[in-house]
Design a protein around this motif. Sequence first.
Motif, mmCIF file in Angstrom:
data_model
loop_
_atom_site.group_PDB
_atom_site.id
_atom_site.type_symbol
_atom_site.label_atom_id
_atom_site.label_comp_id
_atom_site.label_asym_id
_atom_site.label_seq_id
_atom_site.Cartn_x
_atom_site.Cartn_y
_atom_site.Cartn_z
ATOM 1 N N LYS A 198 0.889 -1.215 0.121
ATOM 2 C CA LYS A 198 0.095 -0.033 0.066
ATOM 3 C C LYS A 198 0.883 1.233 0.010
ATOM 4 O O LYS A 198 1.404 1.702 0.907
ATOM 5 C CB LYS A 198 -0.817 0.052 1.436
ATOM 6 N N GLY A 199 1.231 1.848 -1.148
ATOM 7 C CA GLY A 199 2.195 2.821 -1.205
ATOM 8 C C GLY A 199 3.521 2.708 -1.531
ATOM 9 O O GLY A 199 4.236 3.607 -1.653
ATOM 10 N N TYR A 200 3.862 1.433 -1.826
ATOM 11 C CA TYR A 200 5.450 1.035 -2.057
ATOM 12 C C TYR A 200 5.488 -0.204 -2.809
ATOM 13 O O TYR A 200 4.353 -0.926 -2.736
ATOM 14 C CB TYR A 200 6.002 0.970 -0.554
ATOM 15 N N LYS A 201 6.572 -0.393 -3.439
ATOM 16 C CA LYS A 201 6.832 -1.545 -4.196
ATOM 17 C C LYS A 201 8.437 -1.769 -3.647
ATOM 18 O O LYS A 201 9.249 -0.968 -3.575
ATOM 19 C CB LYS A 201 6.375 -1.534 -5.390
ATOM 20 N N ILE A 235 5.152 7.905 6.690
ATOM 21 C CA ILE A 235 5.107 9.302 7.082
ATOM 22 C C ILE A 235 6.452 9.822 7.055
ATOM 23 O O ILE A 235 6.339 10.992 6.540
ATOM 24 C CB ILE A 235 4.649 8.986 8.489
ATOM 25 N N SER A 236 7.555 9.528 7.606
ATOM 26 C CA SER A 236 8.691 9.865 7.580
ATOM 27 C C SER A 236 9.240 10.118 5.774
ATOM 28 O O SER A 236 9.773 11.286 5.482
ATOM 29 C CB SER A 236 9.847 9.110 7.947
ATOM 30 N N TYR A 237 9.059 9.449 5.065
ATOM 31 C CA TYR A 237 9.012 9.488 3.635
ATOM 32 C C TYR A 237 8.021 10.722 2.954
ATOM 33 O O TYR A 237 8.813 11.816 2.474
ATOM 34 C CB TYR A 237 8.965 8.265 2.895
ATOM 35 N N TYR A 238 7.105 11.039 3.326
ATOM 36 C CA TYR A 238 6.269 11.884 2.847
ATOM 37 C C TYR A 238 6.550 13.279 3.173
ATOM 38 O O TYR A 238 6.362 14.041 2.650
ATOM 39 C CB TYR A 238 4.742 11.548 3.134
ATOM 40 N N ASN A 239 6.689 13.133 4.721
ATOM 41 C CA ASN A 239 7.246 14.316 5.251
ATOM 42 C C ASN A 239 8.595 14.714 5.163
ATOM 43 O O ASN A 239 9.212 15.860 5.502
ATOM 44 C CB ASN A 239 7.012 14.473 6.791
ATOM 45 N N LYS A 240 9.466 13.969 4.301
ATOM 46 C CA LYS A 240 10.994 14.034 4.248
ATOM 47 C C LYS A 240 11.546 14.724 5.758
ATOM 48 O O LYS A 240 12.158 15.327 5.882
ATOM 49 C CB LYS A 240 10.925 15.433 3.248
ATOM 50 N N ILE A 241 11.283 13.764 6.456
ATOM 51 C CA ILE A 241 11.844 13.826 8.018
ATOM 52 C C ILE A 241 13.503 13.517 8.007
ATOM 53 O O ILE A 241 13.756 12.412 7.296
ATOM 54 C CB ILE A 241 11.178 13.132 8.900
ATOM 55 N N ALA A 242 14.051 14.446 8.500
ATOM 56 C CA ALA A 242 15.540 14.360 8.368
ATOM 57 C C ALA A 242 16.105 13.036 9.353
ATOM 58 O O ALA A 242 15.175 12.912 10.263
ATOM 59 C CB ALA A 242 16.326 15.518 8.960
ATOM 60 N N PHE A 284 18.703 -3.075 9.880
ATOM 61 C CA PHE A 284 19.036 -2.290 8.766
ATOM 62 C C PHE A 284 18.304 -1.510 8.286
ATOM 63 O O PHE A 284 17.153 -1.759 7.843
ATOM 64 C CB PHE A 284 19.436 -3.485 7.655
ATOM 65 N N MET A 285 18.406 -0.009 8.356
ATOM 66 C CA MET A 285 17.451 1.102 7.870
ATOM 67 C C MET A 285 18.144 1.655 6.847
ATOM 68 O O MET A 285 19.244 2.086 6.981
ATOM 69 C CB MET A 285 17.334 1.806 9.024
ATOM 70 N N TYR A 286 17.288 1.952 5.725
ATOM 71 C CA TYR A 286 17.596 2.760 4.433
ATOM 72 C C TYR A 286 16.476 2.931 3.584
ATOM 73 O O TYR A 286 15.544 2.066 3.474
ATOM 74 C CB TYR A 286 18.690 1.797 3.633
ATOM 75 N N ASN A 287 16.672 4.208 3.066
ATOM 76 C CA ASN A 287 15.275 4.675 2.100
ATOM 77 C C ASN A 287 13.995 4.602 3.001
ATOM 78 O O ASN A 287 13.038 4.229 2.180
ATOM 79 C CB ASN A 287 15.506 3.592 0.953
ATOM 80 N N TYR A 288 13.930 4.915 4.083
ATOM 81 C CA TYR A 288 12.682 5.257 4.887
ATOM 82 C C TYR A 288 12.098 3.853 5.090
ATOM 83 O O TYR A 288 10.813 3.637 5.176
ATOM 84 C CB TYR A 288 11.746 6.083 4.309
ATOM 85 N N ALA A 289 12.953 2.821 5.075
ATOM 86 C CA ALA A 289 12.459 1.390 5.385
ATOM 87 C C ALA A 289 13.378 0.756 6.221
ATOM 88 O O ALA A 289 14.566 1.276 6.448
ATOM 89 C CB ALA A 289 12.171 0.439 3.907
ATOM 90 N N LYS A 290 13.009 -0.336 7.132
ATOM 91 C CA LYS A 290 13.994 -1.025 7.996
ATOM 92 C C LYS A 290 13.754 -2.479 7.919
ATOM 93 O O LYS A 290 12.356 -2.883 8.080
ATOM 94 C CB LYS A 290 13.629 -0.356 9.548
ATOM 95 N N PHE A 334 8.581 4.249 -3.493
ATOM 96 C CA PHE A 334 7.017 4.974 -2.761
ATOM 97 C C PHE A 334 6.144 5.411 -3.925
ATOM 98 O O PHE A 334 6.675 6.110 -5.058
ATOM 99 C CB PHE A 334 7.629 6.017 -2.056
ATOM 100 N N ASN A 335 5.024 5.215 -3.677
ATOM 101 C CA ASN A 335 3.935 6.094 -4.634
ATOM 102 C C ASN A 335 3.420 7.153 -3.840
ATOM 103 O O ASN A 335 2.590 6.866 -3.001
ATOM 104 C CB ASN A 335 2.885 4.879 -5.128
ATOM 105 N N ASN A 336 3.717 8.434 -4.390
ATOM 106 C CA ASN A 336 3.150 9.712 -3.503
ATOM 107 C C ASN A 336 1.833 9.738 -3.733
ATOM 108 O O ASN A 336 1.353 10.152 -2.650
ATOM 109 C CB ASN A 336 3.957 10.781 -4.275
ATOM 110 N N ASN A 337 1.287 9.608 -4.721
ATOM 111 C CA ASN A 337 -0.413 9.714 -4.874
ATOM 112 C C ASN A 337 -1.064 8.711 -3.894
ATOM 113 O O ASN A 337 -1.993 9.073 -2.994
ATOM 114 C CB ASN A 337 -0.874 9.418 -6.134
ATOM 115 N N VAL A 338 -0.591 7.696 -3.999
ATOM 116 C CA VAL A 338 -1.111 6.678 -2.663
ATOM 117 C C VAL A 338 -0.821 6.997 -1.240
ATOM 118 O O VAL A 338 -1.779 7.074 -0.376
ATOM 119 C CB VAL A 338 -0.876 5.151 -3.076
ATOM 120 N N ILE A 339 0.231 7.297 -1.085
ATOM 121 C CA ILE A 339 0.540 7.809 0.264
ATOM 122 C C ILE A 339 -0.173 8.999 0.706
ATOM 123 O O ILE A 339 -0.614 9.165 1.751
ATOM 124 C CB ILE A 339 2.146 8.140 0.476
#
Length: 199
Positions: free
Chosen positions: A47-50, A83-90, A127-133, A159-164
């Motif tokens: 849902k919002g990613y692949k 959520i972190s991806y969509y809001n581009k959290i540092a 292992f965390m990378y690209n807003y996934a762990k 990520f699929n921005n529209n779905v997110i």
Amino acid sequence: MKKIILIVLCLILFTGCTIVRIDTDSIDNIIDVVLSKNNKLYNRVGKGYKYYVPRGMSYIDTTELNDKLYSNGYYYYLYIDVISYYNKIAFTYKENEDAYYSRYIDINGQEGYLEINKINDRYLIEFMYNYAKIEAMVYEDDINDVILNSTYILSTIKFNNNVIKLMLNDEYFVNKEEKYDIFTSRVENTDNLKYDINE
């Protein structure tokens, strides 16, 4: 005929694919080689990613944005942080000197970390990378194989921005319930059509 053979040999020589050998004895090399590629593969859509599940791994289940995968006796737990991806959290991470392995990662504009800690006779991989762990608990001999699989998964997450955006829209998910009874009329109707059964 000789010209055709010569042309075919030249085509094979000049248009051949490049093969990059990954030294799986080094965790650093696995990370650097796989994450530096621009992988566009995917065979699993959420849902919002692949992302791409490597050969030999099996998808087990999804709960919310958490996927459970399996390979060679180990479960991999994949957490997607939309959520972190969509809001581009540092992102911040301080390398842990007490860990079995600890590294801050910044490759292709994506940040993350890999930390491995020994717990009893096993090793917890985070292992965390690209807003996934990905988390997995493994024996020492299998650390590099699990890192290789995890690196492929994390490097292919798209990520699929529209779905997110739709998922994070509060108004979209508001449940508007209305009590409805099919046995009672909702409208009082006084102009009923009258039938005369005797006619």
